[in-house]
Scaffold this motif. Structure first.
Motif, PDB file in Angstrom:
ATOM      1  N   THR A  37       0.862  -1.190   0.000  1.00  0.00           N
ATOM      2  CA  THR A  37       0.000   0.000   0.000  1.00  0.00           C
ATOM      3  C   THR A  37       0.892   1.231   0.000  1.00  0.00           C
ATOM      4  OG1 THR A  37      -1.766  -1.122   1.217  1.00  0.00           O
ATOM      5  CG2 THR A  37      -1.798   1.278   1.227  1.00  0.00           C
ATOM      6  N   TRP A  38       0.613   2.149  -0.924  1.00  0.00           N
ATOM      7  CA  TRP A  38       1.375   3.398  -0.996  1.00  0.00           C
ATOM      8  C   TRP A  38       0.587   4.507  -0.317  1.00  0.00           C
ATOM      9  CZ3 TRP A  38       1.530  -0.197  -4.877  1.00  0.00           C
ATOM     10  CH2 TRP A  38       2.796  -0.573  -5.356  1.00  0.00           C
ATOM     11  N   ARG A  39       1.275   5.294   0.513  1.00  0.00           N
ATOM     12  CA  ARG A  39       0.696   6.463   1.157  1.00  0.00           C
ATOM     13  C   ARG A  39       1.376   7.724   0.619  1.00  0.00           C
ATOM     14  NH1 ARG A  39      -1.753   5.855   5.922  1.00  0.00           N
ATOM     15  NH2 ARG A  39      -2.686   7.826   5.250  1.00  0.00           N
ATOM     16  N   ASP A  40       0.782   8.859   0.898  1.00  0.00           N
ATOM     17  CA  ASP A  40       1.337  10.148   0.497  1.00  0.00           C
ATOM     18  C   ASP A  40       1.743  10.894   1.761  1.00  0.00           C
ATOM     19  OD1 ASP A  40       1.696  12.850  -0.235  1.00  0.00           O
ATOM     20  OD2 ASP A  40       0.341  12.652  -1.945  1.00  0.00           O
ATOM     21  N   ALA A  44      -2.856  12.622   4.081  1.00  0.00           N
ATOM     22  CA  ALA A  44      -3.260  11.437   4.849  1.00  0.00           C
ATOM     23  C   ALA A  44      -4.452  10.713   4.237  1.00  0.00           C
ATOM     24  CB  ALA A  44      -3.589  11.838   6.287  1.00  0.00           C
ATOM     25  N   ASN A  45      -5.110  11.335   3.238  1.00  0.00           N
ATOM     26  CA  ASN A  45      -6.281  10.702   2.620  1.00  0.00           C
ATOM     27  C   ASN A  45      -5.912   9.641   1.591  1.00  0.00           C
ATOM     28  OD1 ASN A  45      -8.332  12.159   3.937  1.00  0.00           O
ATOM     29  ND2 ASN A  45      -7.993  13.919   2.613  1.00  0.00           N
ATOM     30  N   PHE A  47      -4.475   6.321  -0.150  1.00  0.00           N
ATOM     31  CA  PHE A  47      -4.122   4.908   0.006  1.00  0.00           C
ATOM     32  C   PHE A  47      -4.211   4.280  -1.388  1.00  0.00           C
ATOM     33  CE2 PHE A  47      -5.721   6.179   4.087  1.00  0.00           C
ATOM     34  CZ  PHE A  47      -5.108   5.381   5.044  1.00  0.00           C
ATOM     35  N   ASP A 118      -9.155   5.186   1.085  1.00  0.00           N
ATOM     36  CA  ASP A 118      -8.721   6.445   0.489  1.00  0.00           C
ATOM     37  C   ASP A 118      -9.884   7.445   0.504  1.00  0.00           C
ATOM     38  OD1 ASP A 118      -8.286   8.394  -1.743  1.00  0.00           O
ATOM     39  OD2 ASP A 118      -6.411   7.273  -1.966  1.00  0.00           O
TER      40      ASP A 118
END
Length: 603
Positions: A37-40, A44-45, A47, A118
């Protein structure tokens, strides 16, 4: 007679898991691989996941279970998939299209799945809900930003028009079926619950299942102009919509069979979202209190209408089936034909449960000490927490653990409310805090979190029953089943029995395996031909739905029954805390409005 086996494949929030199941529902082999899973870091929204990564994990796990069981691949007769309700995007050749904002958006790329968690599409969901359009009444009155139409609209608003027109959009369970069979047939389960598809047999629905005026109104007229092909098409025109477990196409393609290590043509059952697989794998269970004999009779099909299935992991879904559509404000549905032809389903949910427990524990200043103590004593953190709670009970001289937090209250929607409020702006609230960073305080907050989850479950069930459902028991599945304290607390707070599965992880994959077996049996009938027309799909489903229930009763393992078991004092306390829980919703909304009004007046 040669033994027959079936494989259920479950794609959760962070892993892909396969299980080999026999005709009596025994899980003979399991294999799990973690997915990416990639996050930014700046948002924080966000996924995101990769369909290629998920398929690779599935392929390896399927090969593992066949090898572990030491059976020939030909002995696996049917498979089915479930997955989280995440949006997978491809072009018309099935190549992944990137969903990451920036220059790569809309181009071929690895990160092509917007995970259910997300929340980038909040603005789009708010706009869609402002229309008050007909399809919204079948999702509890408001579409959730976790659903696929708001996410699709976000892509439309952020992609170049020429890139958007090249895309196909799948709920992840349907993408898995597509990848396995190359059939673009979709499941009624995914379309109805996540894409605002309204089954044509419902009064007021469009023959296509899609409301063109609604899609044009919200800015998705491109999909109408493309005759809904990017969404799977229209039933009996250029698309096919299947109820749970109906055979898809001619089964596994040669390519997919080689990747999975199975035989070409192995039957593939129409997929479902993961929580619905948990429903399939639990609600037909016989149950008894510990030490008592199980009832000998199989559960009657109609009894499913009183049984709520709660699939509790990172988040929790609450699913109940009914013979007629029940409209519950803030609760998703009712969805017709979501699994069984002619029957309806409602789906409540908590966006964060297992995730919430982890967050409360790991962000507490005493968490490193908790880990250290558990490691020194060679036990798990929950054993230590239980000891600390028992110690607090004794020191305060109260009758139960419930009473040590009598003046602490926690509203748990840190990630917004899925139901029954359908309000993504809700946030967590806690009262009764002290200047305390000890292990004892961490244990109290852990218990308070369990209590909040149980109170919210009661809120969801009460709203369902007040609208017309008749839920009188809860059938659990998912990782939170291992948390016995939470299970007992839920029974006490909701004032109804909980039925625990034979294994926490078993029901979801076993439910999928049942769909795989159902697909295989239908495909082996003498008069069976490949389902290519909608009328044929509906006839096959209607004629055989009792067989699906029979398979569920045959393959579902008995469950342990946990009855409400708290004192009158505890019951009175929990009822009072439930009243405060409901009041906290009104207070938060009141405060939010006061702040917004104040700021608006200051302009």
């Amino acid at each position: 007679m040669t033994a027959e086996y079936f494989i259920g494949i479950d794609v959760g929030t962070g892993s892909a898991r396969s299980a080999l199941v026999n005709i009596t529902g025994d899980i003979l082999a399991e294999s799990t691989y973690n997915t990416k899973t990639w996050r930014d870091a700046n948002d924080a929204n966000i996924f995101e996941q990769s369909s290629a990564n998920i398929w690779q994990c599935i392929s390896q796990s399927v090969k593992d279970v066949v090898r572990q069981a030491q059976i020939p691949k030909e002995a696996v007769k049917g498979i089915a998939f479930d997955a989280t309700c995440s949006l997978a995007v491809t072009d018309y050749e099935g190549n992944p299209i990137a969903v990451t904002k920036g220059d790569s958006l809309g181009k071929e790329g690895e990160r092509n799945i917007i995970l259910w968690a997300d929340h980038r599409a909040e603005k789009e969901a708010t706009f869609i809900n402002s229309t008050g359009a007909m399809p919204l009444q079948f999702v509890g009155g408001t579409v959730s930003l976790e659903m696929e139409i708001p996410k699709t609209l976000w892509l439309k608003n952020n992609m170049k028009p020429e890139d958007f027109k090249k895309c196909m959009f799948f709920d992840l369970p349907d993408w898995l079926s597509y990848r396995a069979t190359r059939s673009t047939a979709r499941s009624n389960n995914s379309l109805g619950s996540k894409f605002t598809y309204v089954t044509p047999s419902i009064k007021g629905a469009y023959p296509s299942g899609w409301d063109p005026k609604f899609l044009e109104q919200v800015g998705l007229g491109d999909l109408v102009q493309q005759d809904f092909v990017p969404l799977g098409g229209s039933p009996d025109k250029n698309g096919l919509v299947l109820t749970g477990g109906l055979p898809i196409g001619n089964g596994l393609t040669k390519e997919a069979a080689e990747e999975l290590g199975l035989a070409e043509g192995t039957a593939v059952g129409s997929s479902v979202i993961d929580a619905y697989a948990g429903w399939i794998g639990t609600v037909a269970a016989r149950s008894a209190k510990k030490g008592e004999e199980l009832p000998k009779e199989a559960v009657a099909f109609e009894e499913c209408a009183t049984r709520l299935a709660a699939c509790a992991g990172t988040s929790t879904c609450h699913i109940v089936q009914s013979p007629e559509g029940v409209f519950v404000k803030g609760v998703w549905g009712p969805y017709k034909n979501a699994v069984f032809p002619g029957w309806w389903m409602n789906e409540g949910g908590q966006s964060s449960t297992g995730q919430l427990i982890d967050f409360v524990l790991k962000t507490h200043i005493a968490y490193p000490e908790l880990e250290r103590v558990a490691n020194e004593r060679q036990t798990n953190i929950f054993e230590i927490l239980e000891e600390l709670l028992q110690k607090a009970k004794e020191e305060e001289g109260v009758d139960s653990i419930n009473q040590i937090n009598k003046h602490m209250h926690f509203y748990p929607d840190l990630h917004g409310n899925r139901s029954p409020l359908a309000d993504s702006r809700m946030r967590g609230m806690i009262t009764g805090l002290g200047l305390d960073g000890t292990l004892g305080d961490l244990a109290r907050k852990f218990q308070l979190t369990l209590e909040a989850i149980a109170l919210q479950t009661r809120h969801i069930i009460e709203e369902m029953n007040e609208a017309g459902h008749k839920v009188n028991s809860i059938y659990m599945s998912g990782g939170q089943v291992k948390n016995r304290a939470l299970m007992q607390l839920m029974a006490d707070v909701c004032q109804m029995p909980l039925i625990l599965p034979a294994s926490a992880s078993g029901p979801v994959v076993a439910g999928c395996a049942m769909l795989g077996r159902y697909a295989y049996e239908l495909s082996q009938k003498k008069d069976y031909t490949e389902i290519v027309k909608q009328q044929q799909a509906e006839q096959v489903g209607e004629c055989n739905k009792r067989r699906l229930w029979q398979l569920m009763t045959e393959m579902t393992k008995p469950g342990e029954r946990i009855e409400p078991n708290c004192s009158k004092k505890d019951s009175t306390l929990l009822n009072a805390k439930y009243k405060i829980f409901r009041e906290s919703i009104d207070i938060q909304r009141k405060w939010r409005k006061e702040v917004e009004d104040a700021l608006e007046g200051a302009q």
